[in-house]
Write a protein that holds these residues in place. Structure first.
Motif, PDB file in Angstrom:
ATOM      1  N   CYS A 178      54.618  -3.564  28.904  1.00 46.97           N
ATOM      2  CA  CYS A 178      54.613  -3.760  27.175  1.00 46.97           C
ATOM      3  C   CYS A 178      55.348  -2.870  26.822  1.00 46.97           C
ATOM      4  CB  CYS A 178      53.138  -3.860  26.878  1.00 46.97           C
ATOM      5  SG  CYS A 178      52.472  -2.426  26.402  1.00 46.97           S
ATOM      6  N   PRO A 179      55.945  -3.355  25.735  1.00 54.01           N
ATOM      7  CA  PRO A 179      56.925  -2.232  24.827  1.00 54.01           C
ATOM      8  C   PRO A 179      56.185  -1.320  24.317  1.00 54.01           C
ATOM      9  CG  PRO A 179      57.114  -4.724  24.056  1.00 54.01           C
ATOM     10  CD  PRO A 179      55.960  -4.673  25.027  1.00 54.01           C
ATOM     11  N   VAL A 180      56.723  -0.135  24.385  1.00 51.34           N
ATOM     12  CA  VAL A 180      56.251   1.107  23.975  1.00 51.34           C
ATOM     13  C   VAL A 180      57.304   1.601  22.985  1.00 51.34           C
ATOM     14  CG1 VAL A 180      55.808   3.745  24.911  1.00 51.34           C
ATOM     15  CG2 VAL A 180      55.463   1.538  26.191  1.00 51.34           C
ATOM     16  N   VAL A 181      56.349   2.103  21.676  1.00 55.25           N
ATOM     17  CA  VAL A 181      57.076   2.518  20.645  1.00 55.25           C
ATOM     18  C   VAL A 181      56.682   3.920  20.154  1.00 55.25           C
ATOM     19  CG1 VAL A 181      57.677   2.109  18.174  1.00 55.25           C
ATOM     20  CG2 VAL A 181      57.575   0.264  19.567  1.00 55.25           C
ATOM     21  N   VAL A 182      57.532   4.888  19.810  1.00 57.03           N
ATOM     22  CA  VAL A 182      57.005   6.020  19.230  1.00 57.03           C
ATOM     23  C   VAL A 182      57.770   6.401  17.788  1.00 57.03           C
ATOM     24  CG1 VAL A 182      57.682   8.728  19.505  1.00 57.03           C
ATOM     25  CG2 VAL A 182      57.298   7.131  21.596  1.00 57.03           C
ATOM     26  N   THR A 183      56.953   6.624  17.132  1.00 60.69           N
ATOM     27  CA  THR A 183      57.440   6.886  15.738  1.00 60.69           C
ATOM     28  C   THR A 183      57.030   8.309  15.284  1.00 60.69           C
ATOM     29  OG1 THR A 183      55.356   6.248  14.528  1.00 60.69           O
ATOM     30  CG2 THR A 183      56.413   4.741  15.423  1.00 60.69           C
ATOM     31  N   ASN A 184      57.494   8.650  13.950  1.00 61.49           N
ATOM     32  CA  ASN A 184      57.205   9.926  13.281  1.00 61.49           C
ATOM     33  C   ASN A 184      55.923   9.103  12.379  1.00 61.49           C
ATOM     34  OD1 ASN A 184      58.161   8.411  11.009  1.00 61.49           O
ATOM     35  ND2 ASN A 184      60.180   9.947  10.847  1.00 61.49           N
ATOM     36  N   LEU A 185      55.739  10.149  11.462  1.00 59.45           N
ATOM     37  CA  LEU A 185      54.383   9.927  10.606  1.00 59.45           C
ATOM     38  C   LEU A 185      54.626   8.865   9.428  1.00 59.45           C
ATOM     39  CD1 LEU A 185      52.677  13.293  10.376  1.00 59.45           C
ATOM     40  CD2 LEU A 185      52.075  11.585  11.873  1.00 59.45           C
ATOM     41  N   ALA A 186      56.001   8.721   9.250  1.00 60.96           N
ATOM     42  CA  ALA A 186      56.218   7.906   7.964  1.00 60.96           C
ATOM     43  C   ALA A 186      56.689   6.498   8.659  1.00 60.96           C
ATOM     44  CB  ALA A 186      57.571   8.230   7.450  1.00 60.96           C
ATOM     45  N   HIS A 187      56.016   6.275   9.976  1.00 60.95           N
ATOM     46  CA  HIS A 187      56.271   4.935  10.694  1.00 60.95           C
ATOM     47  C   HIS A 187      57.670   4.692  11.052  1.00 60.95           C
ATOM     48  CE1 HIS A 187      52.179   4.765   9.361  1.00 60.95           C
ATOM     49  NE2 HIS A 187      52.476   4.238   8.254  1.00 60.95           N
ATOM     50  N   ARG A 188      58.876   5.678  11.111  1.00 55.95           N
ATOM     51  CA  ARG A 188      60.156   5.591  11.240  1.00 55.95           C
ATOM     52  C   ARG A 188      60.130   5.453  12.863  1.00 55.95           C
ATOM     53  NH1 ARG A 188      65.111   9.617   9.824  1.00 55.95           N
ATOM     54  NH2 ARG A 188      66.435   8.856  11.384  1.00 55.95           N
ATOM     55  N   VAL A 189      60.831   4.505  13.527  1.00 56.02           N
ATOM     56  CA  VAL A 189      60.834   4.459  15.046  1.00 56.02           C
ATOM     57  C   VAL A 189      61.707   5.451  15.272  1.00 56.02           C
ATOM     58  CG1 VAL A 189      61.524   2.951  16.754  1.00 56.02           C
ATOM     59  CG2 VAL A 189      60.208   1.884  14.882  1.00 56.02           C
ATOM     60  N   LEU A 190      61.283   6.070  16.188  1.00 57.61           N
ATOM     61  CA  LEU A 190      62.201   7.026  17.075  1.00 57.61           C
ATOM     62  C   LEU A 190      62.688   6.782  18.335  1.00 57.61           C
ATOM     63  CD1 LEU A 190      60.127  10.553  16.212  1.00 57.61           C
ATOM     64  CD2 LEU A 190      61.835   9.211  14.832  1.00 57.61           C
ATOM     65  N   ALA A 191      61.996   6.012  18.956  1.00 57.99           N
ATOM     66  CA  ALA A 191      62.235   5.547  20.474  1.00 57.99           C
ATOM     67  C   ALA A 191      61.509   4.463  20.925  1.00 57.99           C
ATOM     68  CB  ALA A 191      62.320   6.759  21.331  1.00 57.99           C
ATOM     69  N   THR A 192      61.995   3.668  21.852  1.00 58.65           N
ATOM     70  CA  THR A 192      61.293   2.476  22.255  1.00 58.65           C
ATOM     71  C   THR A 192      61.642   2.281  23.745  1.00 58.65           C
ATOM     72  OG1 THR A 192      63.117   0.816  21.916  1.00 58.65           O
ATOM     73  CG2 THR A 192      61.567   1.035  20.184  1.00 58.65           C
ATOM     74  N   ALA A 193      60.690   1.535  24.424  1.00 53.89           N
ATOM     75  CA  ALA A 193      60.909   1.339  25.986  1.00 53.89           C
ATOM     76  C   ALA A 193      60.284   0.002  26.133  1.00 53.89           C
ATOM     77  CB  ALA A 193      60.453   2.454  26.777  1.00 53.89           C
ATOM     78  N   GLY A 194      60.751  -0.532  27.246  1.00 55.39           N
ATOM     79  CA  GLY A 194      60.154  -1.976  27.526  1.00 55.39           C
ATOM     80  C   GLY A 194      61.398  -2.996  27.822  1.00 55.39           C
ATOM     81  N   GLU A 195      60.941  -4.032  28.101  1.00 61.57           N
ATOM     82  CA  GLU A 195      61.927  -5.419  28.183  1.00 61.57           C
ATOM     83  C   GLU A 195      62.421  -5.579  26.775  1.00 61.57           C
ATOM     84  OE1 GLU A 195      63.425  -8.919  28.400  1.00 61.57           O
ATOM     85  OE2 GLU A 195      61.717  -8.974  27.441  1.00 61.57           O
ATOM     86  N   ARG A 196      63.880  -5.513  26.908  1.00 61.58           N
ATOM     87  CA  ARG A 196      64.638  -5.581  25.695  1.00 61.58           C
ATOM     88  C   ARG A 196      64.422  -6.726  24.789  1.00 61.58           C
ATOM     89  NH1 ARG A 196      66.226  -1.555  23.742  1.00 61.58           N
ATOM     90  NH2 ARG A 196      65.161  -2.326  21.922  1.00 61.58           N
ATOM     91  N   ALA A 197      64.107  -7.883  25.275  1.00 65.84           N
ATOM     92  CA  ALA A 197      63.610  -9.037  24.425  1.00 65.84           C
ATOM     93  C   ALA A 197      62.290  -8.830  23.615  1.00 65.84           C
ATOM     94  CB  ALA A 197      63.758 -10.340  25.126  1.00 65.84           C
ATOM     95  N   ALA A 198      61.463  -8.442  24.441  1.00 66.06           N
ATOM     96  CA  ALA A 198      59.964  -7.936  23.786  1.00 66.06           C
ATOM     97  C   ALA A 198      60.143  -6.891  22.994  1.00 66.06           C
ATOM     98  CB  ALA A 198      58.903  -7.652  25.010  1.00 66.06           C
ATOM     99  N   VAL A 199      60.758  -5.875  23.185  1.00 68.47           N
ATOM    100  CA  VAL A 199      61.064  -4.743  22.164  1.00 68.47           C
ATOM    101  C   VAL A 199      61.788  -5.185  20.932  1.00 68.47           C
ATOM    102  CG1 VAL A 199      62.108  -2.378  21.796  1.00 68.47           C
ATOM    103  CG2 VAL A 199      61.154  -2.772  23.785  1.00 68.47           C
TER     104      VAL A 199
END
Length: 531
Positions: A178-199
């Motif tokens: 499944c898509p994986v999302v990493v954020t900072n504490l302000a919910h700003r997305v720092l990095a993602t991984a997974g199938e491109r369309a799902a992300v």
């Protein structure tokens, strides 16, 4: 930082247990608590004792025939209440021995407590159900252990090999499916991984997902876009008593407990990776670099990058975008300057060592004035007096941003290395680079390369960098001897001697406009090729 992640108890939901083939053979009917069938079943317990609640520790599905409850409504109600107090998952009553129909007192009590009450219309040995559930739970326990070790081994190997953050997240996405999302504490997305369309689907609705994922339950692991039962599982990132980010599995299709385990293992590895990787803001810089590099390259349509930009914290609705490329200042320094001026934007290093900056301004703000203020403060307050700020014209359409960034990069490259001699304006634009811009566009043409080699051969063969530098400054200043001597910190007689040596080696007269122009064009082409 602790390196031990406790393995979760293997569980099945009440709904999953009721769907087992052996249970279906007993014709189960949910007569109370139908809204609570997703409760986890940690164990199955067969008990006829009326005070069974004192023997439970929570999460048990209790199987009973009710032989000790028949004829005593008070005992029946208290039996249900004691199971509720013990946090039992559900109670299954086999009809036939003590009750022919579901007892109304127990049904009403269970409904009030929200405890699932299931009756079996066809009796069968409870031992079969116990064996079936326990075997499945044990298998899940071993599967969880196996997954835990596989993930830990893979991520530890990547960290040891010095793999970047993105490689670790790709590994987590491969295990989670499944898509994986990493954020900072302000919910700003720092990095993602997974199938491109799902992300992309996740990022497109990121504001809603972020509110639901972190608006409640501030514990170590929590709910996401819907609930943990829907596969939205998070883990906190931090170490040494400080939290600085979060990881989210978006729509994990496995069991909730396994998903929590996977998220915790991933978080453990990411914390270690960040601690070993150095600066606190490295992930933020990598996020901006990935986005701006993709915009400059143009390999991905700008529209597909819009959700990433929005999730990274860049305002994108009804905005004016100002693409900049800066030589002589680091991304971290430029990010600090943006915060100081209150300008929304991203900054990231490009492949050639320059830094791309994308400003996002409100439509009623004057883009030229704010860009000029940014350039002036860069020189006066960050200790970079020679920084070159190259800008493209402001864009009001997101789809035009990639072309703007490439234009700013073209301008910055055209003047790089010659800024002090050129007496450039605070913000350099395409109209300011003149011949340099044209030569940069033609630098890969074989005829231009041959021309540059031929014109400069006398200096290039001698590999005299000092004379090349003097020639570069002399031509860039319009053959101003006083200015050239000043910039190179030499006397006028010393400069004359160097100019004479240059003319002798090249076989030209630099006082002749046409010959000087020819050498100037050749030098511009040579510098463009070298960069």
């Amino acid at each position: 930082m602790s390196t031990t992640v406790e393995l979760p108890e293997p569980v099945l939901s009440v709904r999953q247990v009721l769907g087992l083939e052996r249970v279906l053979a007993g014709e189960p009917e949910v007569v109370a608590g139908a809204d609570h069938l997703d409760r986890p079943v940690r164990w199955v317990h067969v008990a006829e004792a009326a005070d069974v609640g004192v023997m439970l520790s929570g999460g048990e599905m209790v199987l009973t025939t009710g032989v000790l409850l028949a004829g005593d409504p008070h005992k029946q109600a208290e039996y249900i209440r004691s199971l509720y107090r013990a946090e039992a998952a559900a109670v299954v009553l086999g009809l036939g021995r003590a009750f022919r129909t579901p007892p109304e007192v127990m049904r009403r009590a269970a409904e009030r407590c929200g405890l699932p009450l299931v009756v079996l219309h066809r009796p069968f040995p409870f031992a079969q159900l116990t064996e079936e559930v326990q075997c499945r739970l044990v298998r899940r326990k071993f599967a969880a252990v196996s997954l835990s070790e596989a993930v830990r081994t893979a991520l530890t190997g990547l960290i040891t090999a010095g793999a970047p953050l993105q490689r670790l997240l790709d590994e987590v996405a491969q295990h989670s499916g499944c898509p994986v999302v990493v954020t900072n504490l302000a919910h700003r997305v720092l990095a993602t991984a997974g199938e491109r369309a799902a992300v992309d689907d996740v990022l497109r609705d990121w504001e809603r997902i972020a509110r639901q994922a972190w608006g409640h339950h501030p514990g170590r692991s929590g709910t996401g876009g819907g609930s943990e039962g829907d596969g939205w599982i998070r883990a906190e990132l931090g170490g040494r008593g400080e939290h600085w980010g979060r990881l989210l599995l978006c729509g994990y299709r496995g069991g909730t407990a396994t998903g929590r385990l996977l998220a915790d293992r991933a978080a453990e590895a990411l914390v270690l990776h960040r601690m070993l990787g150095g600066t606190v803001h490295s992930w933020e810089e990598q996020s901006a670099q990935s986005l701006l590099t993709d915009l400059v390259a143009g390999a991905v349509p700008a529209g597909r990058l819009l959700p990433r930009a929005r999730a990274a914290g860049l305002p994108v609705n009804r905005r004016t975008f100002v693409p900049l490329v800066v030589h002589g200042a680091t991304p971290a320094r430029l990010e600090r300057l943006l915060r100081l001026l209150g300008l929304p934007g991203l900054a990231a290093e490009l492949a050639d060592g320059a830094t791309a900056v994308l400003l996002s301004l409100a439509r009623d703000q004057d883009a030229d004035v704010l860009t000029g203020r940014f350039a002036a403060r860069l020189r006066t307050e960050t200790g970079v007096p020679d920084a070159v700020v190259a800008a493209a014209d402001a864009r009001t359409a997101w789809e035009e941003v990639p072309a703007g960034l490439r234009e700013a990069q073209h301008v910055a490259d055209a003047v790089a290395g010659s800024a002090p001699a050129l007496d450039l304006p605070p913000v350099v634009r395409l109209r300011d680079v003149h011949l340099r811009g044209l030569i940069r566009l033609l630098r890969d043409d074989p005829h231009v390369q041959a021309f540059a080699e031929r014109e400069l051969n006398g200096l290039l063969c001698a590999a005299d960098d000092d004379l090349l530098s003097v020639l570069r400054t002399y031509l860039a200043t319009g053959r101003n001897k006083s200015r050239t001597a000043q910039l190179h910190h030499v006397s006028r007689p010393a400069l004359y001697r160097r100019l004479e040596a240059i003319q002798a080696r090249l076989g030209v007269d630099l006082d002749d406009f046409e010959q000087a122009a020819s050498v100037h064009i050749a030098l511009l082409a040579h510098d463009a090729q070298q960069r």
